[in-house]
Scaffold this active site. Sequence first.
Site, PDB file in Angstrom:
ATOM      1  N   LYS A 198      32.355  42.228  37.761  1.00  0.00           N
ATOM      2  CA  LYS A 198      31.337  41.789  36.789  1.00  0.00           C
ATOM      3  C   LYS A 198      29.955  41.754  37.439  1.00  0.00           C
ATOM      4  O   LYS A 198      28.961  42.192  36.836  1.00  0.00           O
ATOM      5  CB  LYS A 198      31.694  40.398  36.246  1.00  0.00           C
ATOM      6  CG  LYS A 198      32.913  40.434  35.333  1.00  0.00           C
ATOM      7  CD  LYS A 198      33.340  39.039  34.925  1.00  0.00           C
ATOM      8  CE  LYS A 198      34.628  39.114  34.123  1.00  0.00           C
ATOM      9  NZ  LYS A 198      35.298  37.835  34.026  1.00  0.00           N
ATOM     10  N   LEU A 216      42.822  36.962  39.235  1.00  0.00           N
ATOM     11  CA  LEU A 216      42.058  37.692  38.230  1.00  0.00           C
ATOM     12  C   LEU A 216      41.390  36.621  37.372  1.00  0.00           C
ATOM     13  O   LEU A 216      41.959  35.540  37.170  1.00  0.00           O
ATOM     14  CB  LEU A 216      42.977  38.555  37.357  1.00  0.00           C
ATOM     15  CG  LEU A 216      43.640  39.759  38.026  1.00  0.00           C
ATOM     16  CD1 LEU A 216      44.611  40.442  37.060  1.00  0.00           C
ATOM     17  CD2 LEU A 216      42.596  40.768  38.507  1.00  0.00           C
ATOM     18  N   ASP A 217      40.190  36.909  36.869  1.00  0.00           N
ATOM     19  CA  ASP A 217      39.514  35.933  36.015  1.00  0.00           C
ATOM     20  C   ASP A 217      40.357  35.653  34.775  1.00  0.00           C
ATOM     21  O   ASP A 217      41.190  36.469  34.369  1.00  0.00           O
ATOM     22  CB  ASP A 217      38.147  36.481  35.562  1.00  0.00           C
ATOM     23  CG  ASP A 217      37.191  36.661  36.730  1.00  0.00           C
ATOM     24  OD1 ASP A 217      37.385  35.999  37.765  1.00  0.00           O
ATOM     25  OD2 ASP A 217      36.258  37.477  36.589  1.00  0.00           O
ATOM     26  N   LYS A 218      40.052  34.513  34.152  1.00  0.00           N
ATOM     27  CA  LYS A 218      40.813  34.113  32.952  1.00  0.00           C
ATOM     28  C   LYS A 218      40.762  35.205  31.873  1.00  0.00           C
ATOM     29  O   LYS A 218      41.748  35.464  31.184  1.00  0.00           O
ATOM     30  CB  LYS A 218      40.233  32.797  32.417  1.00  0.00           C
ATOM     31  CG  LYS A 218      41.006  32.184  31.285  1.00  0.00           C
ATOM     32  CD  LYS A 218      40.464  30.807  30.951  1.00  0.00           C
ATOM     33  CE  LYS A 218      41.052  30.295  29.660  1.00  0.00           C
ATOM     34  NZ  LYS A 218      40.495  28.993  29.260  1.00  0.00           N
ATOM     35  N   THR A 277      40.349  38.409  32.394  1.00  0.00           N
ATOM     36  CA  THR A 277      40.747  39.733  32.905  1.00  0.00           C
ATOM     37  C   THR A 277      42.243  39.934  32.664  1.00  0.00           C
ATOM     38  O   THR A 277      43.026  39.000  32.761  1.00  0.00           O
ATOM     39  CB  THR A 277      40.457  39.834  34.419  1.00  0.00           C
ATOM     40  OG1 THR A 277      39.059  39.655  34.627  1.00  0.00           O
ATOM     41  CG2 THR A 277      40.878  41.189  34.985  1.00  0.00           C
TER      42      THR A 277
END
Length: 231
Positions: A187, A103-105, A107
């Site tokens: 995104k 998961l993105d930082k 998220t």
Amino acid sequence: MRLDKFLGSCGLGTRKQIKEFVKNGMVSVDGEIAKKPEMAIDPTVNEILFSGESLTANYKEFRYYLLNKPQGVVSATRDNHDTTVLDLIDTGYDNNLAPVGRLDKDTEGLLIITNDGQLSHRLLSPKKHVEKEYEVHTKDPVSDADLEKLEAGVDIGDDEPTLPAKAFMEGDILHLIIHEGRFHQVKRMLEAVGNEVVFLKRIRMGGLVLDPELEPGDYRELTDDELNLLK
Ligand code: URA
């Protein structure tokens, strides 16, 4: 498995320290003081004590954790600058845990952490089409036409448009269910319809739902039922 490797996986120290512990008679296997760090053991069968405390009582070869990943933490095993999701998990065993995907930082939400490489591989395999459901807070309202586009597949700059997805609104929050895992996919999908993600949270992977009792940063072991849902 070698005794020294097992002791290392319990986080007891370096190879050198472990050698010393064994030499000093601090480790026993089935009631006998262990003499050789390289002796073969099976932690699921043998009872291994360190300073009289059992290391094997709670031993399981595979561990499965459900983490509610907080924002600001990276989905890596090690990082020189940022806190990683593994820094949040304290199991007493250092047995090759890794997050299942990323998961993105910024998220939040459901992330499985395990040392079961086969399960991880299956869950991430594009062929398996495991569903991932996200709650998406967007900068601008999402229209019905946007929902249709997101569902049909959008051009996010890759060779192929995104695969058909499910998209619906719950109040102001968009729910997007995808079964791919492209880089920054959600995104970029929102960008493709002229919008922007302001907050992203994963709430489901396959049959596994994020436990609402888990605050961001909290984790717990998966129950057997949850594990069966994933398998
Ligand atoms: N899609 C994104 O853009 N970011 C995530 O963290 C997960 C899916």
